[in-house]
Design a protein around this motif. Structure first.
Motif, PDB file in Angstrom:
ATOM      1  N   ARG A   1       6.892 -22.814  13.282  1.00  0.00           N
ATOM      2  CA  ARG A   1       7.225 -24.176  12.896  1.00  0.00           C
ATOM      3  C   ARG A   1       6.253 -25.172  13.530  1.00  0.00           C
ATOM      4  O   ARG A   1       5.708 -26.053  12.862  1.00  0.00           O
ATOM      5  CB  ARG A   1       8.660 -24.492  13.315  1.00  0.00           C
TER       6      ARG A   1
ATOM      7  N   CYS B   1       4.702 -35.095   4.921  1.00  0.00           N
ATOM      8  CA  CYS B   1       5.736 -34.615   4.003  1.00  0.00           C
ATOM      9  C   CYS B   1       5.116 -34.355   2.624  1.00  0.00           C
ATOM     10  O   CYS B   1       4.524 -35.254   2.020  1.00  0.00           O
ATOM     11  CB  CYS B   1       6.849 -35.650   3.893  1.00  0.00           C
TER      12      CYS B   1
ATOM     13  N   VAL C   1      10.136 -31.429   9.476  1.00  0.00           N
ATOM     14  CA  VAL C   1      10.894 -30.219   9.159  1.00  0.00           C
ATOM     15  C   VAL C   1       9.995 -29.245   8.421  1.00  0.00           C
ATOM     16  O   VAL C   1       9.206 -29.642   7.568  1.00  0.00           O
ATOM     17  CB  VAL C   1      12.108 -30.565   8.251  1.00  0.00           C
TER      18      VAL C   1
ATOM     19  N   ASP D   1      10.431 -26.376   5.829  1.00  0.00           N
ATOM     20  CA  ASP D   1      11.453 -25.933   4.879  1.00  0.00           C
ATOM     21  C   ASP D   1      11.022 -24.654   4.178  1.00  0.00           C
ATOM     22  O   ASP D   1       9.847 -24.488   3.858  1.00  0.00           O
ATOM     23  CB  ASP D   1      11.655 -27.039   3.838  1.00  0.00           C
ATOM     24  N   HIS D   2      11.981 -23.767   3.949  1.00  0.00           N
ATOM     25  CA  HIS D   2      11.737 -22.594   3.114  1.00  0.00           C
ATOM     26  C   HIS D   2      11.908 -23.024   1.660  1.00  0.00           C
ATOM     27  O   HIS D   2      12.996 -23.449   1.266  1.00  0.00           O
ATOM     28  CB  HIS D   2      12.717 -21.472   3.466  1.00  0.00           C
TER      29      HIS D   2
ATOM     30  N   PRO E   1      15.061 -20.503  -0.422  1.00  0.00           N
ATOM     31  CA  PRO E   1      15.904 -20.275   0.752  1.00  0.00           C
ATOM     32  C   PRO E   1      15.982 -18.793   1.128  1.00  0.00           C
ATOM     33  O   PRO E   1      15.956 -17.919   0.257  1.00  0.00           O
ATOM     34  CB  PRO E   1      17.272 -20.797   0.316  1.00  0.00           C
TER      35      PRO E   1
ATOM     36  N   SER F   1      12.624 -35.610   7.255  1.00  0.00           N
ATOM     37  CA  SER F   1      14.048 -35.263   7.310  1.00  0.00           C
ATOM     38  C   SER F   1      14.802 -35.753   6.080  1.00  0.00           C
ATOM     39  O   SER F   1      15.713 -35.076   5.591  1.00  0.00           O
ATOM     40  CB  SER F   1      14.694 -35.791   8.593  1.00  0.00           C
TER      41      SER F   1
ATOM     42  N   HIS G   1      14.086 -33.357   3.214  1.00  0.00           N
ATOM     43  CA  HIS G   1      14.748 -32.080   3.480  1.00  0.00           C
ATOM     44  C   HIS G   1      16.251 -32.182   3.226  1.00  0.00           C
ATOM     45  O   HIS G   1      16.848 -31.291   2.627  1.00  0.00           O
ATOM     46  CB  HIS G   1      14.481 -31.625   4.915  1.00  0.00           C
TER      47      HIS G   1
ATOM     48  N   LYS H   1      16.850 -32.179  -0.522  1.00  0.00           N
ATOM     49  CA  LYS H   1      16.672 -30.832  -1.070  1.00  0.00           C
ATOM     50  C   LYS H   1      17.881 -29.958  -0.731  1.00  0.00           C
ATOM     51  O   LYS H   1      18.386 -29.222  -1.583  1.00  0.00           O
ATOM     52  CB  LYS H   1      15.393 -30.194  -0.532  1.00  0.00           C
ATOM     53  N   SER H   2      18.355 -30.044   0.492  1.00  0.00           N
ATOM     54  CA  SER H   2      19.516 -29.248   0.902  1.00  0.00           C
ATOM     55  C   SER H   2      20.751 -29.607   0.089  1.00  0.00           C
ATOM     56  O   SER H   2      21.521 -28.739  -0.306  1.00  0.00           O
ATOM     57  CB  SER H   2      19.800 -29.453   2.395  1.00  0.00           C
TER      58      SER H   2
END
Length: 93
Positions: free
Chosen positions: A31, A41, A55, A57-58, A61, A79, A82, A85-86
């Motif tokens: 990371r 970003c 962050v 991010d995968h 997922p 953030s 992210h 997206k989550s």
């Protein structure tokens, strides 16, 4: 509040194996180095904004078969992106 929310998520929702992975030395090093190599970003950049990434991010997922440490499955996000997206993935909120 973020640390508290993350701890609650790890304790109640996240798979134990994934929690261990995200706290591993291997992930922390990956990371850190990824953010050095990708400081902005990627989602904001697609929209013409320049925002610091915080962050890693995968993209796919892990719970959907995404590779853990493959750079091709990682993206740097702020953030806000992210979290968005989550939410879209239904993975956290």
């Amino acid at each position: 509040h973020k640390k508290m929310m993350d701890a609650q998520y790890d304790a109640r929702i996240r798979d134990r194996g994934l929690a261990e992975f995200y706290h591993s030395q291997e992930w922390r090093k990956k990371r850190k180095n990824f953010l050095i190599d990708h400081p902005f970003c990627e989602e904001c950049h697609r929209h013409g904004r320049l925002t610091k990434a915080t962050v890693v991010d995968h993209i796919v997922p892990i719970r959907h078969g995404g590779a853990l440490l493959d750079d091709a499955n990682l993206q740097a996000l702020c953030s806000g992106c992210h979290s968005s997206k989550s939410i879209r993935e239904g993975s956290r909120f």
